[in-house]
Motif scaffolding. Structure first.
Motif, PDB file in Angstrom:
ATOM      1  N   GLY A 423    -101.822  89.243  77.934  1.00  0.00           N
ATOM      2  CA  GLY A 423    -101.510  87.925  77.408  1.00  0.00           C
ATOM      3  C   GLY A 423    -102.142  87.693  76.063  1.00  0.00           C
ATOM      4  N   GLY A 424    -101.319  87.399  75.071  1.00  0.00           N
ATOM      5  CA  GLY A 424    -101.847  87.074  73.742  1.00  0.00           C
ATOM      6  C   GLY A 424    -101.512  85.635  73.419  1.00  0.00           C
ATOM      7  N   ARG A 425    -102.245  85.088  72.510  1.00  0.00           N
ATOM      8  CA  ARG A 425    -102.002  83.709  72.077  1.00  0.00           C
ATOM      9  C   ARG A 425    -100.681  83.663  71.308  1.00  0.00           C
ATOM     10  NH1 ARG A 425    -105.231  79.089  70.703  1.00  0.00           N
ATOM     11  NH2 ARG A 425    -106.979  79.945  71.874  1.00  0.00           N
ATOM     12  N   THR A 426     -99.671  83.008  71.881  1.00  0.00           N
ATOM     13  CA  THR A 426     -98.345  82.948  71.247  1.00  0.00           C
ATOM     14  C   THR A 426     -97.803  81.531  71.379  1.00  0.00           C
ATOM     15  OG1 THR A 426     -98.051  84.842  72.752  1.00  0.00           O
ATOM     16  CG2 THR A 426     -96.492  84.659  70.987  1.00  0.00           C
ATOM     17  N   SER A 427     -97.411  80.935  70.280  1.00  0.00           N
ATOM     18  CA  SER A 427     -97.035  79.516  70.351  1.00  0.00           C
ATOM     19  C   SER A 427     -95.579  79.302  70.750  1.00  0.00           C
ATOM     20  CB  SER A 427     -97.340  78.826  69.026  1.00  0.00           C
ATOM     21  OG  SER A 427     -96.663  79.479  67.993  1.00  0.00           O
ATOM     22  N   ASP A 428     -94.760  80.353  70.690  1.00  0.00           N
ATOM     23  CA  ASP A 428     -93.381  80.197  71.184  1.00  0.00           C
ATOM     24  C   ASP A 428     -92.946  81.510  71.835  1.00  0.00           C
ATOM     25  OD1 ASP A 428     -92.909  81.967  69.140  1.00  0.00           O
ATOM     26  OD2 ASP A 428     -91.376  80.769  68.152  1.00  0.00           O
ATOM     27  N   ASP A 508     -95.347  72.640  71.728  1.00  0.00           N
ATOM     28  CA  ASP A 508     -94.155  71.884  71.367  1.00  0.00           C
ATOM     29  C   ASP A 508     -94.130  71.799  69.837  1.00  0.00           C
ATOM     30  OD1 ASP A 508     -92.334  69.951  70.676  1.00  0.00           O
ATOM     31  OD2 ASP A 508     -92.777  68.688  72.424  1.00  0.00           O
ATOM     32  N   PRO A 509     -93.089  72.362  69.198  1.00  0.00           N
ATOM     33  CA  PRO A 509     -93.102  72.353  67.720  1.00  0.00           C
ATOM     34  C   PRO A 509     -93.057  70.938  67.143  1.00  0.00           C
ATOM     35  CG  PRO A 509     -90.997  73.191  68.572  1.00  0.00           C
ATOM     36  CD  PRO A 509     -91.899  73.001  69.753  1.00  0.00           C
ATOM     37  N   ASP A 510     -92.590  69.943  67.935  1.00  0.00           N
ATOM     38  CA  ASP A 510     -92.499  68.583  67.381  1.00  0.00           C
ATOM     39  C   ASP A 510     -93.863  67.943  67.164  1.00  0.00           C
ATOM     40  OD1 ASP A 510     -89.829  68.761  67.220  1.00  0.00           O
ATOM     41  OD2 ASP A 510     -89.462  67.837  69.196  1.00  0.00           O
ATOM     42  N   ASP A 511     -94.720  68.022  68.202  1.00  0.00           N
ATOM     43  CA  ASP A 511     -96.022  67.358  68.030  1.00  0.00           C
ATOM     44  C   ASP A 511     -97.199  68.314  68.206  1.00  0.00           C
ATOM     45  OD1 ASP A 511     -96.108  67.848  70.684  1.00  0.00           O
ATOM     46  OD2 ASP A 511     -96.073  65.753  71.328  1.00  0.00           O
ATOM     47  N   GLY A 512     -96.906  69.581  68.464  1.00  0.00           N
ATOM     48  CA  GLY A 512     -97.966  70.598  68.521  1.00  0.00           C
ATOM     49  C   GLY A 512     -98.741  70.641  69.823  1.00  0.00           C
ATOM     50  N   HIS A 513     -98.403  69.799  70.812  1.00  0.00           N
ATOM     51  CA  HIS A 513     -99.222  69.827  72.034  1.00  0.00           C
ATOM     52  C   HIS A 513     -98.962  71.114  72.813  1.00  0.00           C
ATOM     53  CE1 HIS A 513     -95.670  68.303  74.316  1.00  0.00           C
ATOM     54  NE2 HIS A 513     -96.229  68.957  75.312  1.00  0.00           N
ATOM     55  N   PHE A 514    -100.010  71.564  73.525  1.00  0.00           N
ATOM     56  CA  PHE A 514     -99.840  72.735  74.391  1.00  0.00           C
ATOM     57  C   PHE A 514     -98.989  72.336  75.589  1.00  0.00           C
ATOM     58  CE2 PHE A 514    -103.826  74.085  72.269  1.00  0.00           C
ATOM     59  CZ  PHE A 514    -103.408  75.337  71.836  1.00  0.00           C
ATOM     60  N   ARG A 515     -97.963  73.139  75.852  1.00  0.00           N
ATOM     61  CA  ARG A 515     -97.049  72.779  76.939  1.00  0.00           C
ATOM     62  C   ARG A 515     -97.683  73.013  78.320  1.00  0.00           C
ATOM     63  NH1 ARG A 515     -91.982  71.574  75.204  1.00  0.00           N
ATOM     64  NH2 ARG A 515     -91.229  72.478  73.259  1.00  0.00           N
ATOM     65  N   TRP A 516     -98.618  73.956  78.396  1.00  0.00           N
ATOM     66  CA  TRP A 516     -99.270  74.263  79.674  1.00  0.00           C
ATOM     67  C   TRP A 516    -100.719  73.794  79.586  1.00  0.00           C
ATOM     68  CZ3 TRP A 516     -98.136  75.366  84.484  1.00  0.00           C
ATOM     69  CH2 TRP A 516     -99.075  75.990  85.314  1.00  0.00           C
ATOM     70  N   PRO A 517    -101.241  73.129  80.628  1.00  0.00           N
ATOM     71  CA  PRO A 517    -102.601  72.581  80.500  1.00  0.00           C
ATOM     72  C   PRO A 517    -103.703  73.641  80.426  1.00  0.00           C
ATOM     73  CG  PRO A 517    -101.664  72.092  82.673  1.00  0.00           C
ATOM     74  CD  PRO A 517    -100.569  72.711  81.867  1.00  0.00           C
ATOM     75  N   GLY A 518    -103.443  74.848  80.905  1.00  0.00           N
ATOM     76  CA  GLY A 518    -104.411  75.942  80.712  1.00  0.00           C
ATOM     77  C   GLY A 518    -105.609  75.872  81.648  1.00  0.00           C
ATOM     78  N   TYR A 519    -106.657  76.626  81.284  1.00  0.00           N
ATOM     79  CA  TYR A 519    -107.922  76.703  82.023  1.00  0.00           C
ATOM     80  C   TYR A 519    -107.675  76.958  83.510  1.00  0.00           C
ATOM     81  CZ  TYR A 519    -109.266  75.082  77.490  1.00  0.00           C
ATOM     82  OH  TYR A 519    -109.401  74.973  76.133  1.00  0.00           O
ATOM     83  N   ARG A 520    -108.258  76.120  84.388  1.00  0.00           N
ATOM     84  CA  ARG A 520    -108.168  76.432  85.816  1.00  0.00           C
ATOM     85  C   ARG A 520    -106.727  76.459  86.314  1.00  0.00           C
ATOM     86  NH1 ARG A 520    -112.869  72.478  87.909  1.00  0.00           N
ATOM     87  NH2 ARG A 520    -111.974  72.933  89.930  1.00  0.00           N
ATOM     88  N   GLU A 521    -105.841  75.723  85.642  1.00  0.00           N
ATOM     89  CA  GLU A 521    -104.435  75.680  86.091  1.00  0.00           C
ATOM     90  C   GLU A 521    -103.769  77.048  85.949  1.00  0.00           C
ATOM     91  OE1 GLU A 521    -103.991  73.087  87.600  1.00  0.00           O
ATOM     92  OE2 GLU A 521    -105.384  71.667  86.631  1.00  0.00           O
ATOM     93  N   GLU A 559    -100.219  67.858  86.478  1.00  0.00           N
ATOM     94  CA  GLU A 559     -99.473  66.907  85.656  1.00  0.00           C
ATOM     95  C   GLU A 559     -98.824  67.654  84.514  1.00  0.00           C
ATOM     96  OE1 GLU A 559    -101.560  63.430  84.303  1.00  0.00           O
ATOM     97  OE2 GLU A 559    -102.390  63.200  86.333  1.00  0.00           O
ATOM     98  N   ILE A 560     -97.500  67.678  84.526  1.00  0.00           N
ATOM     99  CA  ILE A 560     -96.785  68.376  83.458  1.00  0.00           C
ATOM    100  C   ILE A 560     -95.399  67.758  83.358  1.00  0.00           C
ATOM    101  CG2 ILE A 560     -95.959  70.220  85.002  1.00  0.00           C
ATOM    102  CD1 ILE A 560     -96.384  72.143  82.575  1.00  0.00           C
ATOM    103  N   SER A 561     -94.872  67.654  82.136  1.00  0.00           N
ATOM    104  CA  SER A 561     -93.554  67.011  82.002  1.00  0.00           C
ATOM    105  C   SER A 561     -92.456  68.009  82.370  1.00  0.00           C
ATOM    106  CB  SER A 561     -93.357  66.519  80.568  1.00  0.00           C
ATOM    107  OG  SER A 561     -93.075  67.629  79.725  1.00  0.00           O
ATOM    108  N   ASP A 562     -91.301  67.470  82.775  1.00  0.00           N
ATOM    109  CA  ASP A 562     -90.158  68.326  83.119  1.00  0.00           C
ATOM    110  C   ASP A 562     -89.756  69.180  81.929  1.00  0.00           C
ATOM    111  OD1 ASP A 562     -90.052  67.505  85.641  1.00  0.00           O
ATOM    112  OD2 ASP A 562     -88.400  66.066  85.353  1.00  0.00           O
TER     113      ASP A 562
END
Ligand code: OXD
Ligand code: MN
Length: 613
Positions: A423-428, A508-521, A559-562
């Motif tokens: 797994g590498g850091r990849t934004s899309d 999300d390219p629109d606002d830059g938020h990470f789509r997956w919450p990460g860490y323990r999830e 908690e994650i959006s559809d």
């Protein structure tokens, strides 16, 4: 002249080959004293280091040190794999002839430890009794006491590890000479440093640093580079820059072990030390084996792949380690743990340490605080907001201090490996997880692992900096031969681990938020992978692997959006087609790449072409 024989007799070090090696290098380096150390010397050496000002107290049983300001990281350009066979040259190993490098190192090391003590550190990079023990023994010679203290935490240290070797001459000779750090021309055309592994002679010669992988030779130089070469030369094993963790399902009583490679800054240590998310914590227990290195082999008794962490400790990046990202690491460096901190910020009045991301804001009262270079924060120019801690500052602590270390972490048998992930850091482009059941496709995926270039200048937009299996800086021989060796070793198992690619970093390219919450999830993706391996779920086939369907993922309490979840569970076919071109150019660099890898590449490329965009 030091009476080396007398010192070795007094230390009870009997191995004739080790004795000869120590005497040889004592003469070359010109050290004033020779001292054989074991883990039992830790308390005395700590006290000596504090008295000499090499370490400062950082709380009860915690210590702080600074390295020279031009000596804060591994230097890839100055790191070389040398052998006697030009066919060992690869794209990444900076291969040079052994006959050229050895005299250059001897010249630099001659007389360079004058006035100092040469410490003899016999060590083992495996639990005692491991089937790979024959590849794990070494003796580091170093003229730095802080290096000894780090080695005692990172490896098993003591004369017993080299006195009863099946072949007394089969140990790694690892020589470290610090050099005159202020006059080495670091980073200039006149750079004097060399970090050389003479792999086919099992000899490591590092000159010109006292920091990290340049100086703690058990870890990277032996545990990765030398072992990578030994594993191939012996055909017996793989040595990889992999984390290793175990997951127990308390309901079924089953335990699964997952190892995997992540390029730097892709969250490997945080994943290695992760805990189950609260919502799943009643059912799953996550145990830690290792954050940086795994050696893998096939156990002839049951035909399964096994793995172990050859290290004895963690040399973790401090930056951004906090209660949210890695509470386990914070517990492992508590007072009394004997942890060492290097190049973080330090307060000599209060003995506190701090690094960027430890807390949101730096300490409000800057009295007594100094940055990693030793400069007072209170005397900074207005507007100077350079980091207090060096970005590569570290904590060093033993595995046993990690609260969720696996009960059997010292079991010489190692643990069965159920899955190998990359797994590498990849934004899309990269979905949350894609499972790969075919061995050649799994190895192909590892070879095309990469992370987005950190600096725009380093790469084309959307193009990865490839880091095959996260071994780019540690590759010891040609990449094509390395791929063949992977297929041969894992292919010999009667039951193969499943492979997978994971990505926690889609935005999300629109606002830059990470789509997956990460860490323990992140555990949720791994649980799905285990279900896939066990045939409990079947996922959805795509050209690049099997993706989870939404209802197969354990999503309780998340908690994650559809919309985010939809994107995480689909592939962007256009972006993938573009990636295939980059991959082809990357793989073409490698000599003797096995045909199976090219077939896997073509299969994926053709499936992507056939897919509706
Ligand atoms: C590294 C390390 O440099 O683990 O990768 O120290
Ligand atoms: Mn590493």
């Amino acid at each position: 002249m030091v009476d080396v024989e007398k010192v070795l007799d007094e230390a009870g070090l009997k191995n004739e080959f080790v004795r000869e090696y120590v005497a040889h290098w004592a003469e070359i380096t010109g050290a004033d004293r020779v001292e054989v150390v074991s883990a039992a010397d830790d308390a005395r050496l700590l006290k000596e280091a504090v008295d000499a000002g090499e370490l400062e107290p950082a709380g009860d049983g915690l210590y702080y040190s600074r390295s020279y300001y031009k000596d804060t990281a591994r230097s890839e350009e100055r790191t070389i794999v040398a052998t006697n066979n030009p066919a060992d040259k690869g794209v990444y190993n900076n291969w040079r002839p052994a006959s050229e490098m050895k005299p250059m190192l001897v010249e630099r090391m001659t007389g360079a430890s004058k006035g100092k003590t040469m410490y003899v550190i016999p060590y083992l990079m495996s639990p005692p009794g491991s089937p790979l023990e024959a590849y794990a023994a070494g003796v580091e010679l170093t003229d730095s006491r802080t290096v000894v203290l780090h080695m005692i935490r990172m490896a098993r240290v003591g004369a017993q590890y080299v006195d009863n070797l099946a072949d007394p001459n089969h140990f790694v000779r690892a020589v470290h000479v610090t050099g005159d750090l202020e006059n080495l021309g670091q980073g200039t055309p006149d750079d004097q440093r060399y970090f050389v592994t003479v792999a086919d002679e099992r000899t490591i010669l590092h000159f010109g640093s006292s920091y990290g992988g340049n100086a703690l030779l058990g870890k990277i130089a032996h545990g990765l580079r030398q072992a990578c070469y030994d594993g191939w030369a012996s055909k017996a094993f793989l040595a990889e820059q992999f984390m290793l963790l175990g997951i127990t399902d308390k309901v079924t009583g089953e335990k699964y072990n997952i190892c995997g490679g992540f390029p730097s800054a892709s969250g490997k240590t945080n994943l290695a030390m992760t805990l189950a998310p609260d919502a799943l914590g009643d059912r799953y227990v996550v145990e830690f084996y290792g954050d940086d290195i795994a050696w893998l082999w096939v156990n002839p008794d049951d035909g399964k792949v096994y793995g172990m962490n050859p290290e004895f400790g963690v040399f973790g990046v401090a930056k951004d380690t906090n209660e949210k990202t890695n509470p386990t690491a914070l517990d492992a460096i508590q007072p009394g743990s004997g942890a060492l901190f290097t190049n973080v910020a330090y307060n000599a009045d209060t003995h506190e340490v701090w690094w960027e991301g430890k807390t949101k804001e730096p300490p409000a009262d800057v009295t007594g605080w100094r940055d990693w270079k030793g400069n007072l924060i209170s005397e900074r120019e207005p507007g100077d907001d350079s980091p207090w801690a060096h970005p590569n500052s570290r904590f060093t602590t033993t595995l046993a201090n990690v609260p969720n270390v696996a009960k059997d972490f010292e079991d010489p048998a190692g643990v069965r490996i159920d899955a190998i992930i990359f797994g590498g850091r990849t934004s899309d482009r990269e979905p949350l997880v894609r499972g790969i059941k075919d061995l050649a496709e799994g190895v192909y995926d590892g070879l095309t692992l990469g992370a987005e270039a950190t600096f725009a200048a380093e790469g084309v937009d959307g193009q990865l900096r490839y880091d095959p299996m996260s071994m780019r800086p540690f590759m010891a021989y040609g990449e094509g031969d390395y791929a063949r060796h992977w297929i041969d070793v894992i292919g010999a198992a009667t039951e193969q681990p499943i492979f997978a690619h994971v990505n926690w970093f889609q935005r999300d390219p629109d606002d830059g938020h990470f789509r997956w919450p990460g860490y323990r999830e992140n555990l949720r993706a791994l649980l799905w992978l285990i279900d896939l391996k066990n045939g409990k779920v079947s996922g959805r086939e795509t050209p690049v692997g099997i993706l989870p369907t939404r209802d197969e993922l354990h999503l309780e309490g998340l908690e994650i959006s559809d919309e985010d979840l939809d994107v995480l569970l689909t592939i962007d076919v256009e972006r993938w087609r573009q990636e295939m071109g980059f991959r082809e150019a990357h793989l073409k660099q490698f000599d003797r790449l096995p045909e199976e890898i090219w077939e896997a590449h073509r299969r994926v490329a053709e499936a992507l072409e056939a897919e509706e965009a």
